[in-house]
Scaffold this motif. Sequence first.
Motif, PDB file in Angstrom:
ATOM      1  N   VAL A 258      18.755  36.731 -55.205  1.00  0.00           N
ATOM      2  CA  VAL A 258      19.300  37.193 -55.245  1.00  0.00           C
ATOM      3  C   VAL A 258      19.724  39.149 -54.008  1.00  0.00           C
ATOM      4  N   LEU A 259      20.336  39.809 -54.852  1.00  0.00           N
ATOM      5  CA  LEU A 259      20.749  41.149 -53.446  1.00  0.00           C
ATOM      6  C   LEU A 259      20.025  41.895 -54.220  1.00  0.00           C
ATOM      7  N   LEU A 260      19.867  43.442 -52.997  1.00  0.00           N
ATOM      8  CA  LEU A 260      19.400  44.116 -53.284  1.00  0.00           C
ATOM      9  C   LEU A 260      19.998  45.565 -52.541  1.00  0.00           C
ATOM     10  N   THR A 261      20.513  46.641 -52.705  1.00  0.00           N
ATOM     11  CA  THR A 261      21.179  47.412 -52.252  1.00  0.00           C
ATOM     12  C   THR A 261      19.582  48.350 -51.443  1.00  0.00           C
ATOM     13  N   THR A 262      19.480  48.385 -50.189  1.00  0.00           N
ATOM     14  CA  THR A 262      18.386  49.244 -49.976  1.00  0.00           C
ATOM     15  C   THR A 262      18.572  50.881 -49.877  1.00  0.00           C
ATOM     16  N   GLY A 263      19.488  50.747 -50.618  1.00  0.00           N
ATOM     17  CA  GLY A 263      19.812  52.663 -50.665  1.00  0.00           C
ATOM     18  C   GLY A 263      19.927  53.406 -49.060  1.00  0.00           C
ATOM     19  N   SER A 264      19.660  52.153 -48.082  1.00  0.00           N
ATOM     20  CA  SER A 264      19.716  53.153 -46.902  1.00  0.00           C
ATOM     21  C   SER A 264      21.488  52.672 -46.449  1.00  0.00           C
ATOM     22  N   LYS A 265      21.707  51.880 -45.507  1.00  0.00           N
ATOM     23  CA  LYS A 265      22.710  51.212 -45.183  1.00  0.00           C
ATOM     24  C   LYS A 265      23.217  50.137 -45.444  1.00  0.00           C
TER      25      LYS A 265
ATOM     26  N   GLY B 189      20.107  62.914 -51.498  1.00  0.00           N
ATOM     27  CA  GLY B 189      20.854  62.287 -53.314  1.00  0.00           C
ATOM     28  C   GLY B 189      19.892  61.277 -53.508  1.00  0.00           C
ATOM     29  N   ALA B 190      18.534  60.778 -53.181  1.00  0.00           N
ATOM     30  CA  ALA B 190      17.977  60.574 -53.716  1.00  0.00           C
ATOM     31  C   ALA B 190      18.100  58.988 -54.001  1.00  0.00           C
ATOM     32  N   PRO B 191      17.998  58.257 -52.853  1.00  0.00           N
ATOM     33  CA  PRO B 191      19.226  56.808 -52.861  1.00  0.00           C
ATOM     34  C   PRO B 191      18.078  56.168 -53.429  1.00  0.00           C
ATOM     35  N   VAL B 192      18.421  55.040 -54.513  1.00  0.00           N
ATOM     36  CA  VAL B 192      17.554  54.339 -54.929  1.00  0.00           C
ATOM     37  C   VAL B 192      17.797  52.616 -54.062  1.00  0.00           C
ATOM     38  N   ALA B 193      17.043  51.972 -53.728  1.00  0.00           N
ATOM     39  CA  ALA B 193      17.096  50.203 -53.463  1.00  0.00           C
ATOM     40  C   ALA B 193      16.916  49.979 -55.083  1.00  0.00           C
ATOM     41  N   THR B 194      18.028  49.432 -55.006  1.00  0.00           N
ATOM     42  CA  THR B 194      19.067  48.909 -56.466  1.00  0.00           C
ATOM     43  C   THR B 194      18.780  47.539 -56.500  1.00  0.00           C
TER      44      THR B 194
ATOM     45  N   ASP C 259      28.859  51.080 -42.777  1.00  0.00           N
ATOM     46  CA  ASP C 259      29.657  50.921 -43.283  1.00  0.00           C
ATOM     47  C   ASP C 259      29.341  49.861 -44.058  1.00  0.00           C
ATOM     48  N   PHE C 260      29.924  49.383 -45.217  1.00  0.00           N
ATOM     49  CA  PHE C 260      29.077  48.750 -46.454  1.00  0.00           C
ATOM     50  C   PHE C 260      29.854  47.258 -45.818  1.00  0.00           C
ATOM     51  N   GLU C 261      31.893  47.289 -44.939  1.00  0.00           N
ATOM     52  CA  GLU C 261      32.326  46.121 -45.733  1.00  0.00           C
ATOM     53  C   GLU C 261      32.016  45.396 -44.905  1.00  0.00           C
ATOM     54  N   PRO C 262      31.058  45.250 -43.666  1.00  0.00           N
ATOM     55  CA  PRO C 262      30.259  44.131 -43.196  1.00  0.00           C
ATOM     56  C   PRO C 262      29.483  43.595 -43.931  1.00  0.00           C
ATOM     57  N   VAL C 263      28.860  44.591 -44.752  1.00  0.00           N
ATOM     58  CA  VAL C 263      27.512  44.175 -45.499  1.00  0.00           C
ATOM     59  C   VAL C 263      27.826  43.267 -46.584  1.00  0.00           C
TER      60      VAL C 263
ATOM     61  N   THR D 110      27.993  50.253 -52.998  1.00  0.00           N
ATOM     62  CA  THR D 110      27.266  50.417 -51.207  1.00  0.00           C
ATOM     63  C   THR D 110      26.219  50.386 -51.340  1.00  0.00           C
ATOM     64  N   ALA D 111      25.256  50.525 -50.254  1.00  0.00           N
ATOM     65  CA  ALA D 111      23.791  51.129 -50.135  1.00  0.00           C
ATOM     66  C   ALA D 111      23.058  51.562 -50.685  1.00  0.00           C
ATOM     67  N   ARG D 112      24.274  52.861 -50.746  1.00  0.00           N
ATOM     68  CA  ARG D 112      23.172  54.225 -51.832  1.00  0.00           C
ATOM     69  C   ARG D 112      23.924  54.139 -53.186  1.00  0.00           C
ATOM     70  N   ARG D 113      24.675  53.399 -53.860  1.00  0.00           N
ATOM     71  CA  ARG D 113      25.467  53.587 -55.058  1.00  0.00           C
ATOM     72  C   ARG D 113      24.594  53.932 -55.993  1.00  0.00           C
ATOM     73  N   TRP D 114      23.422  53.845 -55.862  1.00  0.00           N
ATOM     74  CA  TRP D 114      22.193  54.229 -57.594  1.00  0.00           C
ATOM     75  C   TRP D 114      21.646  54.986 -56.968  1.00  0.00           C
ATOM     76  N   SER D 115      21.723  56.714 -57.578  1.00  0.00           N
ATOM     77  CA  SER D 115      20.366  57.173 -57.181  1.00  0.00           C
ATOM     78  C   SER D 115      18.903  57.423 -58.660  1.00  0.00           C
ATOM     79  N   ILE D 116      17.882  58.214 -57.463  1.00  0.00           N
ATOM     80  CA  ILE D 116      17.001  58.583 -59.257  1.00  0.00           C
ATOM     81  C   ILE D 116      18.292  59.145 -60.711  1.00  0.00           C
TER      82      ILE D 116
END
Length: 300
Positions: A163-170, A243-248, A140-144, A261-267
């Motif tokens: 700066v912020l980096l989505t992890t591509g995980s949670k 889905g091949a999510p990317v840490a973005t 759940d990304f809201e607590p993040v 979200t943590a997996r908003r972006w992908s390959i």
Amino acid sequence: MSTTTVRAGRRTVEVHRPEKVLFPADGLTKADLVDYYRAIAPHMLPHLRGRPLMLERLPDGLDGAGFMQKDTPDSYPDWVHRAEVAKEGGTVTHTVCDDTATLVHLADQACITLHRWLSKADRPDLPDRMVFDLDPPEDDFEPVREAARHLGELLGELRLPSVLLTTGSKGLHVIVPLSRRSSFDEVRDFAKDTAELLAAAHPDRLTTEVRKAARGDRLYLDVQRNGYAQTAVAPYSVRTRAGAPVATPIAWDQLDDPKVTARRWSIADAAEQADADPWEGVLRRGRELGPARRRLDAMR
């Protein structure tokens, strides 16, 4: 075995079995991975150059067994840079990715995710990054989102850019650029004290408890990556998930976008986010921790 060649910078790199499916649920092949890393290289390489890497390889794709690689195999081309660094009882020779050709070669080796040191090989004991890993109890990304805002405010009071980096995980990584004048022990202690101060202000929602069973439904403020030879996922790395999510990298104001979200972006679309330059050069100037440490101690 089928083989093709790919032009990467000044080199031509062989790609073996390009048709090999690595992400079976998505039909993505090794050729797709190579194409992604070759295209994203101008944005990704500044975050990799000079850093020892730990490589997450899945030769048979997500349905097969994977492994983490630290030592660089002798079979790697001579032009792949290496860094020999100390470990307990000896040394280890890590791969260093300084150019597009190396990135393409690693993709050929089914290296899906690149995990980087927080220091560079020329001064491995002195980190130039401090990382807070925001790890939610559920997917759940809201607590993040909430925790990142609180942490960003506190770092701002300490006059530390982040700066912020989505992890591509949670979760998210909150990254602070450092001047390479503090040891890993000093950086980890600072991160730990910062996290504990924040958790004390929000005890029902945040925790620094290492033991998972003791966290309950609270988000874990993880600072354990701030240690010698520890790694964090590199920006623009593909993750080993369907889905091949990317840490973005994202901008702070993108936290307000409910679609992020943590997996908003992908390959498929991470390059579009990269073109927007969400970090806008924030990492170019590392900060010394001394003044921030004095401010932090005054708050505790």
